[in-house]
Enzyme design. Structure first.
Site, PDB file in Angstrom:
ATOM      1  N   ASP A 107       0.866  -1.188   0.000  1.00 24.90           N
ATOM      2  CA  ASP A 107       0.000   0.000   0.000  1.00 24.90           C
ATOM      3  C   ASP A 107       0.898   1.232   0.000  1.00 24.90           C
ATOM      4  OD1 ASP A 107      -1.581   2.187   0.499  1.00 24.90           O
ATOM      5  OD2 ASP A 107      -2.762   1.235   2.078  1.00 24.90           O
TER       6      ASP A 107
ATOM      7  N   HIS B 237      -5.724  12.425  13.426  1.00 21.20           N
ATOM      8  CA  HIS B 237      -6.813  12.246  12.443  1.00 21.20           C
ATOM      9  C   HIS B 237      -7.918  11.324  12.963  1.00 21.20           C
ATOM     10  CE1 HIS B 237      -4.423  14.352   9.549  1.00 21.20           C
ATOM     11  NE2 HIS B 237      -3.460  13.438   9.541  1.00 21.20           N
TER      12      HIS B 237
ATOM     13  N   ASP C 172       1.732  19.526  12.739  1.00 25.15           N
ATOM     14  CA  ASP C 172       1.819  18.521  11.668  1.00 25.15           C
ATOM     15  C   ASP C 172       1.381  19.186  10.355  1.00 25.15           C
ATOM     16  OD1 ASP C 172       1.710  15.200  11.452  1.00 25.15           O
ATOM     17  OD2 ASP C 172       0.489  16.216   9.955  1.00 25.15           O
TER      18      ASP C 172
ATOM     19  N   ASP D 289       6.105  16.181   9.468  1.00 26.37           N
ATOM     20  CA  ASP D 289       5.990  15.993   8.022  1.00 26.37           C
ATOM     21  C   ASP D 289       5.921  17.320   7.273  1.00 26.37           C
ATOM     22  OD1 ASP D 289       3.551  16.337   9.255  1.00 26.37           O
ATOM     23  OD2 ASP D 289       2.662  14.486   8.491  1.00 26.37           O
TER      24      ASP D 289
ATOM     25  N   TYR E  37       7.994  11.595   8.045  1.00 23.95           N
ATOM     26  CA  TYR E  37       8.271  10.348   7.323  1.00 23.95           C
ATOM     27  C   TYR E  37       9.631  10.305   6.651  1.00 23.95           C
ATOM     28  CZ  TYR E  37       3.408  10.314   8.459  1.00 23.95           C
ATOM     29  OH  TYR E  37       2.247  10.391   9.170  1.00 23.95           O
TER      30      TYR E  37
HETATM   31  C1  X5A Z   1      -0.359  11.445  10.979  1.00 25.34           C
HETATM   32  C2  X5A Z   1      -0.206  11.752   9.512  1.00 25.34           C
HETATM   33  C3  X5A Z   1      -0.999  11.445   7.261  1.00 25.34           C
HETATM   34  C4  X5A Z   1      -1.846  10.586   6.392  1.00 25.34           C
HETATM   35  C5  X5A Z   1      -1.576  10.910   4.947  1.00 25.34           C
HETATM   36  C6  X5A Z   1      -2.372  10.050   4.002  1.00 25.34           C
HETATM   37  N1  X5A Z   1      -1.092  11.176   8.669  1.00 25.34           N
HETATM   38  N2  X5A Z   1      -2.090  10.380   2.654  1.00 25.34           N
HETATM   39  O1  X5A Z   1       0.684  12.468   9.138  1.00 25.34           O
HETATM   40 ZN    ZN Z   2       0.756  14.509   9.040  1.00 26.85          ZN
END
Ligand code: X5A
Ligand code: ZN
Length: 694
Positions: free
Chosen positions: A20, A135, A172, A243, A283
């Site tokens: 994925d 989220h 974030d 991120d 990430y």
């Molecule tokens: C916690 C976070 C991001 C999800 C991205 C999905 N979630 N495309 O950074």
């Molecule tokens: Zn995020």
């Protein structure tokens, strides 16, 4: 008081079992990379290590439905195919047999952090967790998030610790819509999020991520989508996603690791420094690890490394901030006041994005100002002579992501953080144990030479004080000491400050910011070469004699003082990027300890924390003590219930901002933050805390 680091190795267990591309970036190495780097830097060892516990069913039930919690519980026994099928029912989610355990640890880690901070075991801390949380919703997993760690922590702080005002800052790159939904009608939780939006074309693609989502019911005005905030909170929770950092494949933004040091530092002046940060996204392993180190280092009280790059807000950011202000204005008085003044004075966002931190051409000059771009544009600066100055990372315009990450931070921590050079010895009684009391003095001959042109420095006491100050200043300029406090007889304050400026400039400082409170005139011979930014707070009237010579009356109300710091002093200071800061509390400064502490704490974000405070000799020991604590990295005390700015305060501020905005681009940023700093600033709200100040 210490920094907690909450972690549990088990949280590296959950991982994606199938193919994925959207979810594969949320992987175990995120935690190990961050932790390894913290160890390497010796930062982990300086923290109080806490092993995460699992949140209980009741604790999860603070924000999630029982049905949802049991649904997640059942994933423990599902096979891979069933896991994949269930995951497919949510947006950007994968489940693993260990997900329930990990997600309970992640939520529990936040609760432990809140307990540690609110019981006073530590001042602040970071929970290194996965899965992330912001989220996640009452009955839905979303965007890699299973339980809403930060929301659970906020609900817990209210329920278990009886708090009434909690600020959540979500840095974030994604909008934490989960937190927004959970608290949108709750005025006791102010949720502030900045995020990439792209007019709805960035994940999670929601209309309600825009600035006009402001909360509902009792919570109107307590959801803020865009930049910065506060409402005299008792606790600050941070949804600390990295991120938005440079190199991140999801965010594709440009925030350098140092940015997170500054964000953290700015939040530390709130809630008496009670800041709980919890990991969300992030990430790019290298960028994540560096940014986590910056955050922890700042939580530990180390000065923030100077920011590199141009200090120019971009046009689209200004527009976004403007939208958020407009949407919030019905709920916050100070936004209305300033909106009006801004219009009267014609301060609008200019149509074109500027291209340098500040313009060298001056339109309002009374005094001649330098015009050579080589001295004024951040691009053309000479290399710094000071260790850890703003150029220590060789800032270049528009740095490429990789080159920025490759450069090690060249800012060595001085061996001594704060030194106090006072002439009245009883002041030592209130100093923290690790603040050094300076014995040394500059050579008598040298001191006399510096003093010669000044009549007021002829007296023996003034000379003694000057000798100590010069010795301290040299220690700072040579990189042995980070910050310090010196004192001088009131009658010699102006001359001593003059000498300190000259000495600083001749001994390696490239750009010196001088914030002079009270009746201190700008030294008459100060060169107009753009190397000194002189800011007098306590002048007779608001006046910008040049872009480097600004004077404003001392604000009457606490709210005015806050606006002055946030809306004038900091934008100029960040735009100027000094490598040395002098802050002088001169005759008639009228500042109370907490106000002086807040100013010093915020100025500490500049120049790598290289701040010298000059006091009058008859200042109270309390004042010296509070400044010493703040300069070594402690949080300033909360100002308590404060009044809004008076009309005169607002007028002075808006006048100066209007005058200086063409030269100092950072002033184009219209603040939202100051609106939340004063409980009295809240409009249209009765009961709860609206009418009663706190
Ligand atoms: C916690 C976070 C991001 C999800 C991205 C999905 N979630 N495309 O950074
Ligand atoms: Zn995020």
């Amino acid at each position: 008081m210490g920094t907690a680091l909450v972690y549990h190795e088990d949280m590296t267990a959950t991982r994606l079992l199938w193919d994925d591309p959207e979810c594969e970036i949320e992987r175990p190495e995120r935690l190990t990379a961050a932790l390894d780097r913290l160890r390497q830097r010796g930062l982990e060892q300086r923290c109080l290590r806490l092993s995460a516990r699992e949140a209980s069913k009741e604790e999860l039930g603070l924000v999630h439905s029982p049905e949802y919690v049991s649904l997640v519980r059942k994933t423990q026994v599902l096979g891979e195919e069933e896991l994949q099928a269930l995951s497919g029912q949510f947006d950007a989610i994968y489940f693993h047999p260990s997900t329930f355990h990990c997600a309970r640890l992640a939520a529990g880690a936040g609760l432990q952090l809140v307990d540690a901070v609110l019981t006073g075991a530590v001042q602040n801390g970071l929970a290194l967790v996965r899965p992330p949380g912001h989220h996640s919703q009452r009955a839905a997993a979303n965007g890699f998030c299973v339980f809403n760690n930060v929301a659970i922590a906020a609900a817990y702080a209210k329920q278990k610790h009886g708090l009434h005002r909690i600020l959540i800052v979500d840095w974030d790159v994604h909008h934490g819509q989960g937190i927004q939904y959970l608290f949108e009608d709750d005025p006791s939780v102010l949720y502030f999020s900045w995020h990439r939006y792209e007019h709805g074309r960035f994940w999670p693609f929601l209309r309600e991520s825009d600035a006009d989502a402001v909360g509902r019911g009792q919570g109107l005005g307590f959801t803020v989508n865009l930049p910065w905030n506060q409402f005299d909170p008792e606790l600050v929770l941070v949804s600390a996603g990295f991120d938005s950092a440079i190199g991140d494949p999801e965010g594709q933004m440009q925030a350098t690791p140092e940015c997170f040091a500054h964000l953290t530092h700015l939040l530390q002046v709130l809630a008496g420094g009670r800041v709980c940060a919890m990991l969300e996204g992030g990430y790019h392993l290298e960028s994540l690890a560096e940014s986590v180190c910056m955050t922890v280092q700042t939580l530990l009280g180390d000065p923030a490394p100077p920011l590199s790059g141009l200090m120019v807000p971009c046009q689209s950011a200004l527009e976004s901030i403007q939208s958020a202000r407009a949407a919030q204005a019905p709920y916050w008085k100070s936004l209305q006041l300033q909106g009006q003044c801004g219009q009267v004075l014609g301060c609008r966002i200019p149509p074109q994005a500027p291209c340098s931190g500040y313009d060298s051409e001056l339109s309002l000059d009374v005094t001649p100002v330098p015009t050579s771009p080589s001295t004024h544009s951040p691009e053309g600066r000479p290399p710094p002579l000071l260790p850890g100055g703003p150029m220590c990372k060789a800032a270049v315009p528009a740095p490429a992501p990789s080159s920025l990450l490759d450069q090690p931070c060249l800012c060595p921590a001085p061996s001594v953080r704060t030194t106090v050079a006072l002439t009245a010895p009883d002041i030592t009684l209130v100093l923290p144990p690790d603040v050094i009391q300076q014995e040394g003095s500059a050579l008598r001959e040298e001191t006399e030479a510096w003093a010669r042109p000044h009549e007021s420095l002829a007296r023996e006491e003034a000379l003694t004080a000057l000798g100590k100050l010069l010795y301290l200043l040299d220690g700072m300029l040579d990189g042995q000491v980070n910050s310090g406090i010196a004192a001088t007889p009131a009658s010699a304050a102006a001359a001593t400050l003059d000498v300190a400026i000259q000495r600083g400039l001749s001994h390696g400082a490239q750009r010196l910011l001088c914030v002079a409170l009270g009746q201190l005139d700008r030294p008459p011979d100060l060169a107009h070469d753009g190397r000194t930014l002189w800011l007098n707070i306590g002048g007779k009237e608001a006046a910008a004699l040049s872009m480097f010579h600004v004077s404003t009356p001392l604000p009457v109300m606490t709210g005015g003082f806050l606006s002055c710091i946030l809306g004038l002093v900091l934008p100029l200071a960040y735009g100027f990027q000094p490598d040395l800061v002098l802050v002088a509390l001169g005759p008639g400064h009228g500042l109370q300890g907490p106000h002086a502490a807040l100013l010093a704490a915020m100025l500490r974000g500049l120049a790598g924390g290289r701040v010298l405070a000059l006091l009058e000799e008859d200042s109270t020991p309390q004042l010296a003590g509070i400044l010493a604590r703040v300069l070594r990295g402690e949080a300033p005390p909360s100002l308590g219930p404060s009044s809004v700015a008076s009309p005169e305060d607002v007028q002075a501020l808006m006048y100066l901002r209007g005058q200086l905005e063409p030269q100092w681009k950072m002033l184009q940023v219209r603040l939202i933050a100051e609106a939340w700093l004063c409980p009295g600033a809240r409009l249209c709200r009765r009961g709860r805390w609206g009418g009663q100040g706190k």
